[in-house]
Design an enzyme around this catalytic site. Structure first.
Site, short mmCIF file in Angstrom:
data_model
loop_
_atom_site.label_atom_id
_atom_site.label_comp_id
_atom_site.label_asym_id
_atom_site.label_seq_id
_atom_site.Cartn_x
_atom_site.Cartn_y
_atom_site.Cartn_z
N HIS A 1 0.88 -1.18 0.00
CA HIS A 1 0.00 0.00 0.00
C HIS A 1 0.91 1.22 0.00
O HIS A 1 1.39 1.64 1.06
CB HIS A 1 -0.89 0.00 1.25
CG HIS A 1 -1.77 -1.21 1.37
ND1 HIS A 1 -3.05 -1.24 0.86
CD2 HIS A 1 -1.57 -2.43 1.94
CE1 HIS A 1 -3.60 -2.43 1.13
NE2 HIS A 1 -2.72 -3.18 1.77
N PHE A 2 1.20 1.77 -1.15
CA PHE A 2 2.09 2.94 -1.23
C PHE A 2 1.33 4.25 -1.04
O PHE A 2 1.93 5.33 -1.13
CB PHE A 2 2.91 2.95 -2.53
CG PHE A 2 4.17 2.10 -2.48
CD1 PHE A 2 4.46 1.32 -1.36
CD2 PHE A 2 5.07 2.09 -3.52
CE1 PHE A 2 5.61 0.52 -1.31
CE2 PHE A 2 6.23 1.31 -3.50
CZ PHE A 2 6.50 0.53 -2.38
N ARG A 3 0.01 4.14 -0.78
CA ARG A 3 -0.80 5.27 -0.35
C ARG A 3 -0.73 6.42 -1.39
O ARG A 3 -1.33 6.34 -2.43
CB ARG A 3 -0.36 5.79 1.02
CG ARG A 3 -0.18 4.69 2.08
CD ARG A 3 -1.48 4.09 2.52
NE ARG A 3 -1.29 3.32 3.76
CZ ARG A 3 -2.03 2.29 4.13
NH1 ARG A 3 -3.00 1.88 3.33
NH2 ARG A 3 -1.81 1.64 5.25
N HIS B 1 -8.91 -10.69 0.55
CA HIS B 1 -8.69 -10.47 1.98
C HIS B 1 -9.79 -11.25 2.69
O HIS B 1 -10.95 -10.82 2.70
CB HIS B 1 -8.79 -8.97 2.30
CG HIS B 1 -8.67 -8.68 3.78
ND1 HIS B 1 -7.74 -7.82 4.30
CD2 HIS B 1 -9.38 -9.14 4.84
CE1 HIS B 1 -7.88 -7.77 5.61
NE2 HIS B 1 -8.86 -8.56 5.97
N HIS C 1 -2.33 -12.57 2.68
CA HIS C 1 -1.99 -12.55 4.10
C HIS C 1 -2.73 -13.60 4.90
O HIS C 1 -3.41 -13.28 5.87
CB HIS C 1 -2.11 -11.14 4.73
CG HIS C 1 -3.37 -10.38 4.46
ND1 HIS C 1 -4.64 -10.93 4.57
CD2 HIS C 1 -3.57 -9.08 4.11
CE1 HIS C 1 -5.52 -10.00 4.30
NE2 HIS C 1 -4.92 -8.88 4.03
N ASP D 1 2.46 -6.87 2.61
CA ASP D 1 1.30 -6.08 3.04
C ASP D 1 1.81 -4.80 3.73
O ASP D 1 1.38 -4.43 4.83
CB ASP D 1 0.37 -6.85 3.99
CG ASP D 1 -0.95 -6.08 4.19
OD1 ASP D 1 -1.73 -6.48 5.08
OD2 ASP D 1 -1.16 -5.07 3.49
N HIS E 1 1.26 3.68 8.40
CA HIS E 1 0.45 4.73 9.02
C HIS E 1 1.43 5.55 9.84
O HIS E 1 2.48 5.03 10.26
CB HIS E 1 -0.64 4.14 9.93
CG HIS E 1 -1.63 3.27 9.21
ND1 HIS E 1 -2.62 3.78 8.38
CD2 HIS E 1 -1.77 1.93 9.16
CE1 HIS E 1 -3.34 2.78 7.88
NE2 HIS E 1 -2.83 1.64 8.32
#
Ligand SMILES: NC(=O)N[C@@H](CC(=O)O)C(=O)O
Ligand SMILES: [Zn+2]
Ligand SMILES: [Zn+2]
Length: 444
Positions: free
Chosen positions: A59-61, A177, A231, A299, A303
């Site tokens: 998740h490179f946001r 997921h 995951h 994964d 944050h």
């Protein structure tokens, strides 16, 4: 005469490690032989030379979540961790649910990423958009959330089945997921006043993952779609997949952390699926060794420290991992906990095969010269201030790892010892199999 020759490379071929030269032309592996001639030479100094890691779950946001990570910081962290290709997940801001959001993310990644990248399409009430996402080059669809996680997206079984039928029609793969949203919600209510340190693991118990994996198995039988469980985190879920044509991946946190880490980590240890009991961790290692788990994927879910300092229920879920995944697991390989060949298969050839990434993931003629150079004796203790994600923290502080000495992408060095050579925008878009292909006419 090759453009570049990597000399004195110790390359694992099956159970053997062969010292050889790798001839590289136009970014591709052209020849592998004892001795080769090149205009330029790079002395691998008898380092272990492995294919660059393909991290199929990051998740490179960026975009609306730049404070957590962006493609520049995320890809820089990837390089230091030996990752030369990533697959970005769709729960971004904006989420990758349609052509417009796909184009926005593609433009941002092309401008900023220092390594090759793929972009997955999301699934959430956007059935009509799946074909255009596929044509735009989505590598796969997912992670498809059966339970809410960061971003709050989830699909029920009926919507998932409709999406799987469309994904099957397109010839694409779905990455799931797998948690049970209803059970998670019920547990959250039941445990609303519980303040035990491991309450979050109890709120999303192993049974939640097992219910969802069993539903996914049923849906595979009903739709025949190519499916992957991402995951995976429990022994029973691995068992439920045995004999099924469904692949799966495991994260470094579910292999190296467990419920005993709650005391120390508090909200920094919060991720979905949550930390598990030690018996599940041991089962995951066994499954990684015996091949029941196909892929290692980080994964990487950064944050900020401020966000993670909140209490267990309000802090966001997810931990960073793209920079520490390969180093931590290579250390376990050095300690004999996982065979080197399994590590290589799980981080290169398998994700490339499962998600349809051509010409990457092997040290063979015709493949991209994406290589990492590792001294298996070079252990180092992980310190948060030495890492490169914007997260600025890691759940692995104090743990030993083996970081790559050098990293090469398509014949260009991105890291060489202390010298960082990555450049913004040099990463190339890895297109999915459906890119600009004429779509099969709609049957219904
Ligand atoms: N794993 C997490 O806890 N969080 C991920 C989303 C996900 O993979 O569920 C994130 O994007 O933050
Ligand atoms: Zn997830
Ligand atoms: Zn994720």
């Amino acid at each position: 005469m090759h453009e570049l020759v990597v000399e004195n490379a110790r390359v694992p071929f099956g159970e053997d490690i062969v010292t050889c030269s790798i001839g590289i032309d136009e970014g591709r592996i052209a020849r592998i032989a004892k001795i080769l001639k090149g205009e330029q030479a790079y002395d691998a100094r008898n380092m272990l030379v492995l294919p660059g890691v393909i991290d199929s779950h990051v998740h490179f946001r960026d975009m609306g979540q730049e404070e957590k990570e962006d493609w520049l910081s995320g890809s820089r962290a990837a390089i230091y961790g030996g990752v030369t290709a990533v697959v970005d997940m769709p729960n971004t801001d904006p989420p990758t649910f349609d052509e417009e959001s796909f184009k926005i993310k593609l433009t941002v990644a092309q401008n900023r990423s220092m390594i090759d990248f793929a972009i997955n399409g999301g699934v959430s009430g956007n059935l009509k958009a799946l074909p255009v996402l596929w044509r735009r080059g989505a590598l796969a669809f997912g992670e498809i959330f059966m339970a809410k996680s960061t971003g709050g997206f989830s699909v029920d079984e009926q919507a998932l089945k409709a999406a799987l039928l469309e994904i099957k029609r397109l010839g694409a793969t779905a990455s799931i997921h797998a948690e049970d949203e209803a059970l998670n919600a019920e547990k959250a209510r039941e445990l609303a006043r519980d303040d035990s340190p491991d309450v979050y693991s109890q709120m999303r118990p192993p049974g939640s993952e097992l219910n969802a994996v069993k539903a996914a198995v049923r849906l595979e039988h009903e739709t025949g779609a190519a499916m992957h469980i991402t995951h995976i985190s429990t022994a029973k879920a691995v068992e439920a997949l045995r004999g099924e044509p469904i692949t799966c991946d495991v994260t470094p946190h579910h292999l190296l952390l467990n419920m005993r880490h709650w005391e120390k980590l508090k909200s920094y240890g919060k991720m979905n699926p949550p930390l598990r009991p030690l018996r599940d961790v041991e089962a995951l290692w066994k499954a990684a060794r015996d091949g029941s788990i196909d892929v290692l994927a980080s994964d990487h879910a950064p944050h900020t420290r401020e966000e993670k300092a909140a209490d267990i229920r309000s802090a966001p879920s997810g931990v960073p991992g793209v920079e520490t995944m390969a180093p931590l697991i290579l250390k376990e390989v050095a300690d004999g906990r996982l065979p080197l060949q399994r590590f290589i298969d799980m981080t290169t050839a398998n994700p490339a095969r499962i998600f349809g990434i051509n010409n990457k993931g092997r040290i063979e003629e015709g493949y991209d010269a994406d290589l990492i150079f590792v001294d298996m004796g070079a252990r180092r203790v992980i310190r948060p201030y030495e890492l490169h994600s914007k997260a600025g923290w890691t759940p692995y502080e104090g743990m030993e790892a083996i970081f790559p000495h050098a990293v090469m992408q398509r014949g260009t060095l991105l890291l060489d010892g202390k010298e960082f050579l990555g450049r913004r925008g040099r990463g190339k878009f890895i297109r999915g199999r459906g890119y600009e292909r004429k779509l099969p006419g709609r049957t219904s």
